[in-house]
Design a protein around this motif. Structure first.
Motif, PDB file in Angstrom:
ATOM      1  N   PHE A 299      -4.398   6.170   2.167  1.00  0.00           N
ATOM      2  CA  PHE A 299      -3.776   4.937   2.631  1.00  0.00           C
ATOM      3  C   PHE A 299      -3.670   3.861   1.549  1.00  0.00           C
ATOM      4  N   SER A 300      -3.782   4.259   0.303  1.00  0.00           N
ATOM      5  CA  SER A 300      -3.568   3.306  -0.786  1.00  0.00           C
ATOM      6  C   SER A 300      -2.085   3.266  -1.140  1.00  0.00           C
ATOM      7  N   LYS A 301      -1.680   2.296  -1.948  1.00  0.00           N
ATOM      8  CA  LYS A 301      -0.279   2.109  -2.317  1.00  0.00           C
ATOM      9  C   LYS A 301       0.211   3.267  -3.178  1.00  0.00           C
ATOM     10  N   PRO A 302       1.281   3.955  -2.765  1.00  0.00           N
ATOM     11  CA  PRO A 302       1.806   5.060  -3.577  1.00  0.00           C
ATOM     12  C   PRO A 302       2.405   4.542  -4.883  1.00  0.00           C
ATOM     13  N   ASP A 303       2.491   5.397  -5.860  1.00  0.00           N
ATOM     14  CA  ASP A 303       3.105   5.037  -7.126  1.00  0.00           C
ATOM     15  C   ASP A 303       4.587   4.741  -6.907  1.00  0.00           C
ATOM     16  N   ALA A 304       5.090   3.711  -7.580  1.00  0.00           N
ATOM     17  CA  ALA A 304       6.487   3.301  -7.420  1.00  0.00           C
ATOM     18  C   ALA A 304       7.459   4.414  -7.770  1.00  0.00           C
ATOM     19  N   SER A 305       7.058   5.319  -8.655  1.00  0.00           N
ATOM     20  CA  SER A 305       7.945   6.405  -9.069  1.00  0.00           C
ATOM     21  C   SER A 305       8.259   7.359  -7.921  1.00  0.00           C
ATOM     22  N   SER A 306       7.452   7.316  -6.848  1.00  0.00           N
ATOM     23  CA  SER A 306       7.701   8.185  -5.699  1.00  0.00           C
ATOM     24  C   SER A 306       9.033   7.873  -5.032  1.00  0.00           C
ATOM     25  N   PHE A 307       9.520   6.636  -5.232  1.00  0.00           N
ATOM     26  CA  PHE A 307      10.707   6.188  -4.506  1.00  0.00           C
ATOM     27  C   PHE A 307      11.919   5.982  -5.409  1.00  0.00           C
ATOM     28  N   THR A 308      11.845   6.495  -6.607  1.00  0.00           N
ATOM     29  CA  THR A 308      12.985   6.411  -7.518  1.00  0.00           C
ATOM     30  C   THR A 308      13.582   7.802  -7.699  1.00  0.00           C
ATOM     31  N   PHE A 309      14.903   7.837  -7.893  1.00  0.00           N
ATOM     32  CA  PHE A 309      15.557   9.117  -8.103  1.00  0.00           C
ATOM     33  C   PHE A 309      16.808   8.929  -8.937  1.00  0.00           C
ATOM     34  N   THR A 310      16.960   9.780  -9.929  1.00  0.00           N
ATOM     35  CA  THR A 310      18.179   9.859 -10.731  1.00  0.00           C
ATOM     36  C   THR A 310      18.614  11.312 -10.759  1.00  0.00           C
ATOM     37  N   PRO A 311      19.840  11.608 -10.342  1.00  0.00           N
ATOM     38  CA  PRO A 311      20.278  13.009 -10.314  1.00  0.00           C
ATOM     39  C   PRO A 311      20.190  13.646 -11.694  1.00  0.00           C
ATOM     40  N   PRO A 312      19.630  14.843 -11.781  1.00  0.00           N
ATOM     41  CA  PRO A 312      19.605  15.545 -13.072  1.00  0.00           C
ATOM     42  C   PRO A 312      21.021  15.791 -13.583  1.00  0.00           C
ATOM     43  N   LYS A 313      21.161  15.929 -14.870  1.00  0.00           N
ATOM     44  CA  LYS A 313      22.466  16.164 -15.469  1.00  0.00           C
ATOM     45  C   LYS A 313      23.072  17.445 -14.900  1.00  0.00           C
ATOM     46  N   GLY A 314      24.338  17.344 -14.491  1.00  0.00           N
ATOM     47  CA  GLY A 314      25.038  18.495 -13.959  1.00  0.00           C
ATOM     48  C   GLY A 314      24.916  18.656 -12.448  1.00  0.00           C
ATOM     49  N   THR A 315      24.148  17.772 -11.796  1.00  0.00           N
ATOM     50  CA  THR A 315      23.977  17.865 -10.349  1.00  0.00           C
ATOM     51  C   THR A 315      25.261  17.480  -9.623  1.00  0.00           C
ATOM     52  N   GLU A 316      25.631  18.255  -8.615  1.00  0.00           N
ATOM     53  CA  GLU A 316      26.788  17.934  -7.782  1.00  0.00           C
ATOM     54  C   GLU A 316      26.361  16.900  -6.740  1.00  0.00           C
ATOM     55  N   VAL A 317      26.992  15.723  -6.752  1.00  0.00           N
ATOM     56  CA  VAL A 317      26.625  14.628  -5.861  1.00  0.00           C
ATOM     57  C   VAL A 317      27.702  14.438  -4.799  1.00  0.00           C
ATOM     58  N   THR A 318      27.291  14.404  -3.528  1.00  0.00           N
ATOM     59  CA  THR A 318      28.192  14.134  -2.401  1.00  0.00           C
ATOM     60  C   THR A 318      27.897  12.746  -1.862  1.00  0.00           C
ATOM     61  N   GLU A 319      28.923  11.897  -1.804  1.00  0.00           N
ATOM     62  CA  GLU A 319      28.752  10.565  -1.242  1.00  0.00           C
ATOM     63  C   GLU A 319      28.828  10.629   0.286  1.00  0.00           C
ATOM     64  N   ALA A 320      28.157   9.694   0.957  1.00  0.00           N
ATOM     65  CA  ALA A 320      28.062   9.707   2.410  1.00  0.00           C
ATOM     66  C   ALA A 320      29.428   9.676   3.081  1.00  0.00           C
ATOM     67  N   ASP A 321      30.361   8.885   2.560  1.00  0.00           N
ATOM     68  CA  ASP A 321      31.691   8.806   3.161  1.00  0.00           C
ATOM     69  C   ASP A 321      32.401  10.157   3.123  1.00  0.00           C
ATOM     70  N   ASP A 322      32.222  10.892   2.032  1.00  0.00           N
ATOM     71  CA  ASP A 322      32.834  12.212   1.925  1.00  0.00           C
ATOM     72  C   ASP A 322      32.203  13.177   2.936  1.00  0.00           C
ATOM     73  N   ALA A 323      30.871  13.072   3.082  1.00  0.00           N
ATOM     74  CA  ALA A 323      30.169  13.942   4.026  1.00  0.00           C
ATOM     75  C   ALA A 323      30.596  13.631   5.457  1.00  0.00           C
ATOM     76  N   LYS A 324      30.817  12.332   5.731  1.00  0.00           N
ATOM     77  CA  LYS A 324      31.240  11.927   7.077  1.00  0.00           C
ATOM     78  C   LYS A 324      32.592  12.547   7.416  1.00  0.00           C
ATOM     79  N   ALA A 325      33.506  12.534   6.452  1.00  0.00           N
ATOM     80  CA  ALA A 325      34.819  13.128   6.671  1.00  0.00           C
ATOM     81  C   ALA A 325      34.687  14.629   6.917  1.00  0.00           C
TER      82      ALA A 325
END
Length: 442
Positions: A299-325
């Motif tokens: 129950f202690s404060k998690p490390d801030a890095s737990s909540f950061t994310f950067t897609p690895p190079k070459g990752t296919e990214v789908t935006e929410a609007d595209d997924a909704k369609a």
């Protein structure tokens, strides 16, 4: 001495029923979905039993006080590992089921990282989750496999999901104004109402941001306790140790007969009121429907890095609007009911006027008239091939009564009776209860 006290919830004002419980009873009602296949998603999130190192000796506490302790818990920071086992009794149809799911195997270009698809995995089998939270704006849930990991990260107005196996990612931006409106509503009407308001505002933003699939014992416990009312018995039944923490065991049971749910046991942290373990047992006996609990928790404060994310190079990214369609283009479960629209099924949809609620509490049954009054296609109608008819017949049990005839589709939690004249009776009740309701309505 192990605690053992009770608070039978009822419609009066006895000492064991005053306070926050009354507000919860007013605010909570079961929302019964229509399609049996859709029930899996509705009860999703709802893990194997964790080994106990002996029952700790804790001060006696009443059920009412323990419920208040859960409600008053302000713990917002934690990290740990959760084990989830779910057995809803839904048969696996492999790729067939996926072909009916928007963005599933039958769709084109669906992202394997889309949370709307991936979180349904928790509806069956055993899973290990790694969770972390730091207040309402920072959460992370990771589903761990032997050689891969799927993570859902929420940080401020950013939502990312990443599937390491396929190297695909999903990204959405939340409506911050809508989220703040939800929080404001929460201060006035309670935490549960705030969440619902926030979800409604989020829908208006046009982004299909995941709607808080329960992945921890706390989220599961909140869903059950807010539905407690006159038809519910709540008691304290001893103590336990979960993930090295002392806990009280709160047991919730239906007073009524006919429910498929026998009991729910919630292990509540004795120090901070956080639910550590959630077990739902069927009234028919056998293994748990849902068994979810922490194996490790901090129950202690998690490390801030737990909540950061950067897609690895070459990752296919789908935006929410595209997924909704993509979801809109897919075939939904509503297509399984002739003449029905997915939006018309269930309370609050366009077809809500065709829905009637029978009974209350754990024995609630929804009676729904399908558009056009059309039932399941029969062999005599010639609308379906013989092989398809044989498949449909294998899914359910044929029943007859004063109402006529129909088919009952069963899971371990929710059952549905679809009559030949196009009515659907559905609820977390037994087959006999559905037939009785249909007979009474005739």
């Amino acid at each position: 001495m192990a605690p053992n006290d009770s608070a039978e919830t009822n419609g009066g004002t006895n000492g064991g029923t005053r306070g926050p419980a009354a507000g919860r009873r007013k605010a909570a009602r079961y929302i019964v979905p229509v399609a049996v296949a859709g029930v899996a998603a509705a009860t999703i999130g709802l893990v194997p039993a964790l080994a106990s190192s002996g029952d700790p000796d804790l001060p006696k506490i009443s059920a009412q006080k323990l419920i208040e302790k859960i409600a008053a818990s302000d713990t917002e920071q934690l990290s740990g590992t959760v084990k989830i086992s779910t057995d809803l009794g839904i048969p696996s149809f492999g790729g067939l089921a996926e072909s009916f799911a928007p963005g599933g195997a039958g769709g084109k270009g669906g992202s394997s990282a889309d949370p709307q698809e991936r979180m349904t995995e928790l509806a069956s089998g055993t899973h290990t989750l790694r969770v972390a939270a730091d207040g309402p704006d920072k959460q992370r849930v990771s589903i761990l496999d032997d050689t891969s990991e799927y993570s859902l990260i929420h940080n401020g107005d950013q939502v990312w999901a990443y599937d390491s196996k396929s190297d695909q990612a999903y990204h959405a931006t939340e409506d911050r104004a809508g989220k703040e409106a939800g929080r404001a509503a929460g201060k006035e009407a309670g935490r549960a109402a705030g969440k619902e308001a926030g979800r409604d505002a989020g829908k208006k933003s046009g982004h299909p941001v995941p709607e808080g699939v329960p992945t921890t014992p706390k989220a599961l416990a909140e869903q059950v306790l807010k539905a407690a009312g006159p038809t519910t018995s709540v008691t304290v039944d001893g103590t336990a140790q979960v993930a090295g923490r002392d806990a009280y065991k709160l047991v919730v049971k239906p007073k009524q007969s006919g429910s498929t749910i026998g009991s729910v046991t919630i292990a509540v942290d004795a120090a901070n009121g956080v639910p550590l373990k959630f077990t739902m047992l069927p009234s028919s006996g056998g293994k748990a429907i849902v068994d979810a609990g922490f194996t490790k928790v901090d129950f202690s404060k998690p490390d801030a890095s737990s909540f950061t994310f950067t897609p690895p190079k070459g990752t296919e990214v789908t935006e929410a609007d595209d997924a909704k369609a993509e979801h809109k283009a897919g075939k939904g479960l509503g297509d399984l009911i002739p003449g029905a629209d997915a939006a018309q099924l269930g309370a609050g949809g366009k077809g809500a006027g065709n829905t009637k609620i029978i009974g209350e509490g754990w024995s609630t049954i929804a009676e729904i008239t399908t558009p056009g009054g059309t039932g399941i296609p029969s062999k005599a109608s010639g609308d379906v091939p013989a092989e398809a008819q044989q498949f449909l017949d294998a899914l359910g049990d044929k029943v007859t009564g004063k109402f006529g005839s129909g088919t009952v589709f069963k899971t371990r939690v929710v059952n549905a009776l679809m009559t030949d004249d196009g009515k659907v009776y559905v609820g977390a009740v037994t087959k006999d209860a559905l037939v009785k309701a249909a007979n009474s309505a005739s």
